[in-house]
Design an enzyme around this catalytic site. Structure first.
Site, short mmCIF file in Angstrom:
data_model
loop_
_atom_site.label_atom_id
_atom_site.label_comp_id
_atom_site.label_asym_id
_atom_site.label_seq_id
_atom_site.Cartn_x
_atom_site.Cartn_y
_atom_site.Cartn_z
N ASP A 13 37.46 39.39 35.87
CA ASP A 13 37.66 40.53 34.97
C ASP A 13 38.62 40.21 33.83
O ASP A 13 38.32 40.45 32.66
CB ASP A 13 38.21 41.75 35.75
CG ASP A 13 37.17 42.38 36.68
OD1 ASP A 13 36.00 42.45 36.27
OD2 ASP A 13 37.54 42.78 37.79
N ARG A 92 52.35 48.23 41.22
CA ARG A 92 51.75 48.43 39.90
C ARG A 92 52.73 48.89 38.82
O ARG A 92 52.73 48.35 37.72
CB ARG A 92 50.54 49.38 39.98
CG ARG A 92 49.35 48.76 40.71
CD ARG A 92 48.97 47.41 40.14
NE ARG A 92 47.80 46.81 40.79
CZ ARG A 92 47.84 45.70 41.52
NH1 ARG A 92 48.99 45.07 41.71
NH2 ARG A 92 46.74 45.21 42.05
N ASP A 121 44.27 51.56 40.16
CA ASP A 121 45.22 50.77 39.38
C ASP A 121 45.22 51.12 37.89
O ASP A 121 46.26 51.11 37.25
CB ASP A 121 44.94 49.27 39.57
CG ASP A 121 45.40 48.81 40.95
OD1 ASP A 121 46.22 49.53 41.57
OD2 ASP A 121 44.96 47.74 41.40
N SER A 170 37.46 41.20 48.00
CA SER A 170 38.40 41.44 46.92
C SER A 170 39.78 41.63 47.56
O SER A 170 39.97 42.51 48.39
CB SER A 170 37.97 42.69 46.16
OG SER A 170 39.04 43.14 45.36
N1 ARG Z 1 43.39 50.75 47.78
C1 ARG Z 1 44.70 50.23 47.60
C2 ARG Z 1 45.44 50.98 46.54
O1 ARG Z 1 44.84 51.59 45.71
C3 ARG Z 1 44.74 48.73 47.35
C4 ARG Z 1 43.64 48.14 46.55
C5 ARG Z 1 43.88 46.69 46.36
N2 ARG Z 1 42.85 46.00 45.61
C6 ARG Z 1 42.03 45.06 46.12
N3 ARG Z 1 41.21 44.50 45.33
N4 ARG Z 1 42.07 44.72 47.37
O2 ARG Z 1 46.64 51.00 46.52
#
Ligand code: ARG
Length: 428
Positions: A13, A92, A121, A170
């Site tokens: 990405d 984040r 995110d 991922s």
């Molecule tokens: N769902 C979690 C959050 O929004 C973590 C997502 C992490 N991303 C990944 N590609 N595993 O905080």
């Protein structure tokens, strides 16, 4: 000269974002920023190699200490969201802030990220960025890119994306948690294979005790006591109790120790901010140990009322953390309450690591709201109060309930039966 700072990881990405920011958005120069919140070494190597191949100037910022301190704020608030200790969510805002600072230093007028329009995110990054004067760009979301399109585009442009860069899953890793999603895991009924785990081993029969020392709610020392020593008294007050460690080392060390016992695996259906329900798997050994230990210490030093009120405060805190809104005025107010309660959360907790669990088995604090003589069966008076003084209390206890039930019975007995009851009595 228009410059844009891109949150850069070296993945597919963010790699396709580099030429797109020039071609589609008309920027003269893109700079990358990779923020270190405790990702594994390979990720930095990947970012560095990809940046080099792209001819991208990439800045690496070490924000581990800062991130660890946010994680410890989360410990003070016992923060989890639907069972998830919030690693990605807490990281984040720290990452977004670090990128904003680099962008300002480097004379950029815009900030960009490679998030899609489905996840959390994008919201967490932009909540921080939109407080600045910078333009915010999200190419993947705005141009409606799909993975297939990105792979084709990268191929066409000869961009340095190896198939190896993007595995089946991922994954997002930082100090506090490792998250694994995607692939077959999206199917809620699919049982996760052992290969998705990296920080935790499959639980064994072995046990180990660890002691965590807290100072005003913050973990400050760790003592690994080795295999089971149950029946012994914790030596919490002995000055050699634990090794004082910086926040980052403490978390890293505990991830290893507890991970070896399979502690901190979570498989959950997570409700994202945009309403999507997504299947997520996490590993977070240190977070589990510290959260359990912290709560056990609070159980010892806080009053019943403080404990029950704090459950609601903690919940609100975790919700805002999930949303990436730790700068919210509400959180400042919640922190006021949390910090006041934490003045007493100083002491030591012994945790037993056993078969994938981290169970508190001992706690000690000079603030313990606990009197051995008061709780014991063997002493006559407590604070000048004798056992028989409870008689009066026992007479009153349940008074209102007894009264209410008696009144209800009376009324029922007086009630004239209606036709619906059969009506036989009134008819006769
Ligand atoms: N769902 C979690 C959050 O929004 C973590 C997502 C992490 N991303 C990944 N590609 N595993 O905080």
């Amino acid at each position: 000269m228009k410059r844009v700072a891109l949150a850069f990881s070296g993945g597919l990405d963010t790699t396709v974002c580099v030429p797109l920011l020039e071609e589609e958005y008309g920027y003269d120069e893109v700079i990358g920023v990779t923020v270190d919140v405790g990702q594994p070494e390979e990720e930095f190597r990947e970012a560095e190699e990809t940046a080099e191949a792209l001819g991208l100037e990439n800045h690496v910022v070490d924000a581990k200490e800062e991130f660890a301190s946010v994680c410890f704020d989360a410990v003070k608030a016992n923060a989890t969201y639907q069972g998830y200790p919030l690693g990605t969510a807490l990281a984040r805002p720290v990452i977004a802030q670090a990128i904003l600072e680099v962008a300002e230093e480097q004379g950029c007028s815009a900030l960009a990220h490679g998030c899609t329009g489905k996840g959390n995110d994008q919201l967490r990054f932009e909540a921080v960025w939109r407080g600045s004067d910078m333009e915010v760009i999200a190419p993947v979301r705005e141009l409606g890119l799909t993975r297939e399109w990105e792979i084709e585009y990268a191929d066409e442009k000869d961009l340095p994306v190896e198939a190896g860069n993007e595995g089946v899953w991922s994954i997002d890793t930082n100090l506090w948690s490792r998250s694994v999603e995607g692939g077959q895991l999206e199917e809620p009924s699919y049982v996760p294979p052992e290969e998705i785990y990296d920080w935790t081993s499959e639980p064994t029969n072995e046990t180990e005790l660890v002691e965590i020392e807290f100072d005003e709610g913050v973990p400050v020392a760790l003592d690994v006591l080795g295999s089971d020593a149950s029946g012994s008294q914790s030596d919490a007050n002995a000055s050699d109790a634990g090794e004082e460690l910086g926040s980052v080392e403490l978390i890293e060390r505990l991830n290893e120790v507890a991970g070896a016992h399979g502690v901190g695996r979570t498989d959950l259906m997570e409700d994202r901010m945009l309403g999507l329900k997504v299947r997520e798997n996490y590993e977070h050994p240190a977070a589990t140990v510290l959260l359990n230990a912290h709560e056990a210490l609070e159980d010892l030093v806080l009053t019943k009322d403080e404990r029950s009120f704090k459950v609601g405060v903690d919940h609100e805190w975790a919700e805002k953390a999930y949303e990436g809104l730790l700068f919210a005025p509400l959180v400042k107010a919640l922190d006021g309450f949390v910090d006041t309660t934490q003045e007493k959360v100083t002491g030591t907790v012994t945790i037993k690591l056993e078969g994938g669990t981290a169970r508190p088995v001992g706690r000690e604090s000079e603030y313990a709201v606990y009197s051995a003589s008061a709780a014991s069966f063997n002493t006559e008076t407590v604070d000048g109060i004798a056992q028989e003084d409870a008689t009066g209390v026992a007479k009153y206890h349940g008074l209102q309930e007894r009264l209410s039930n008696a009144v209800a019975e009376d009324v029922a007995a007086r009630d004239v039966p209606t036709a619906a009851d059969g009506g036989s009595e009134t008819e006769n």
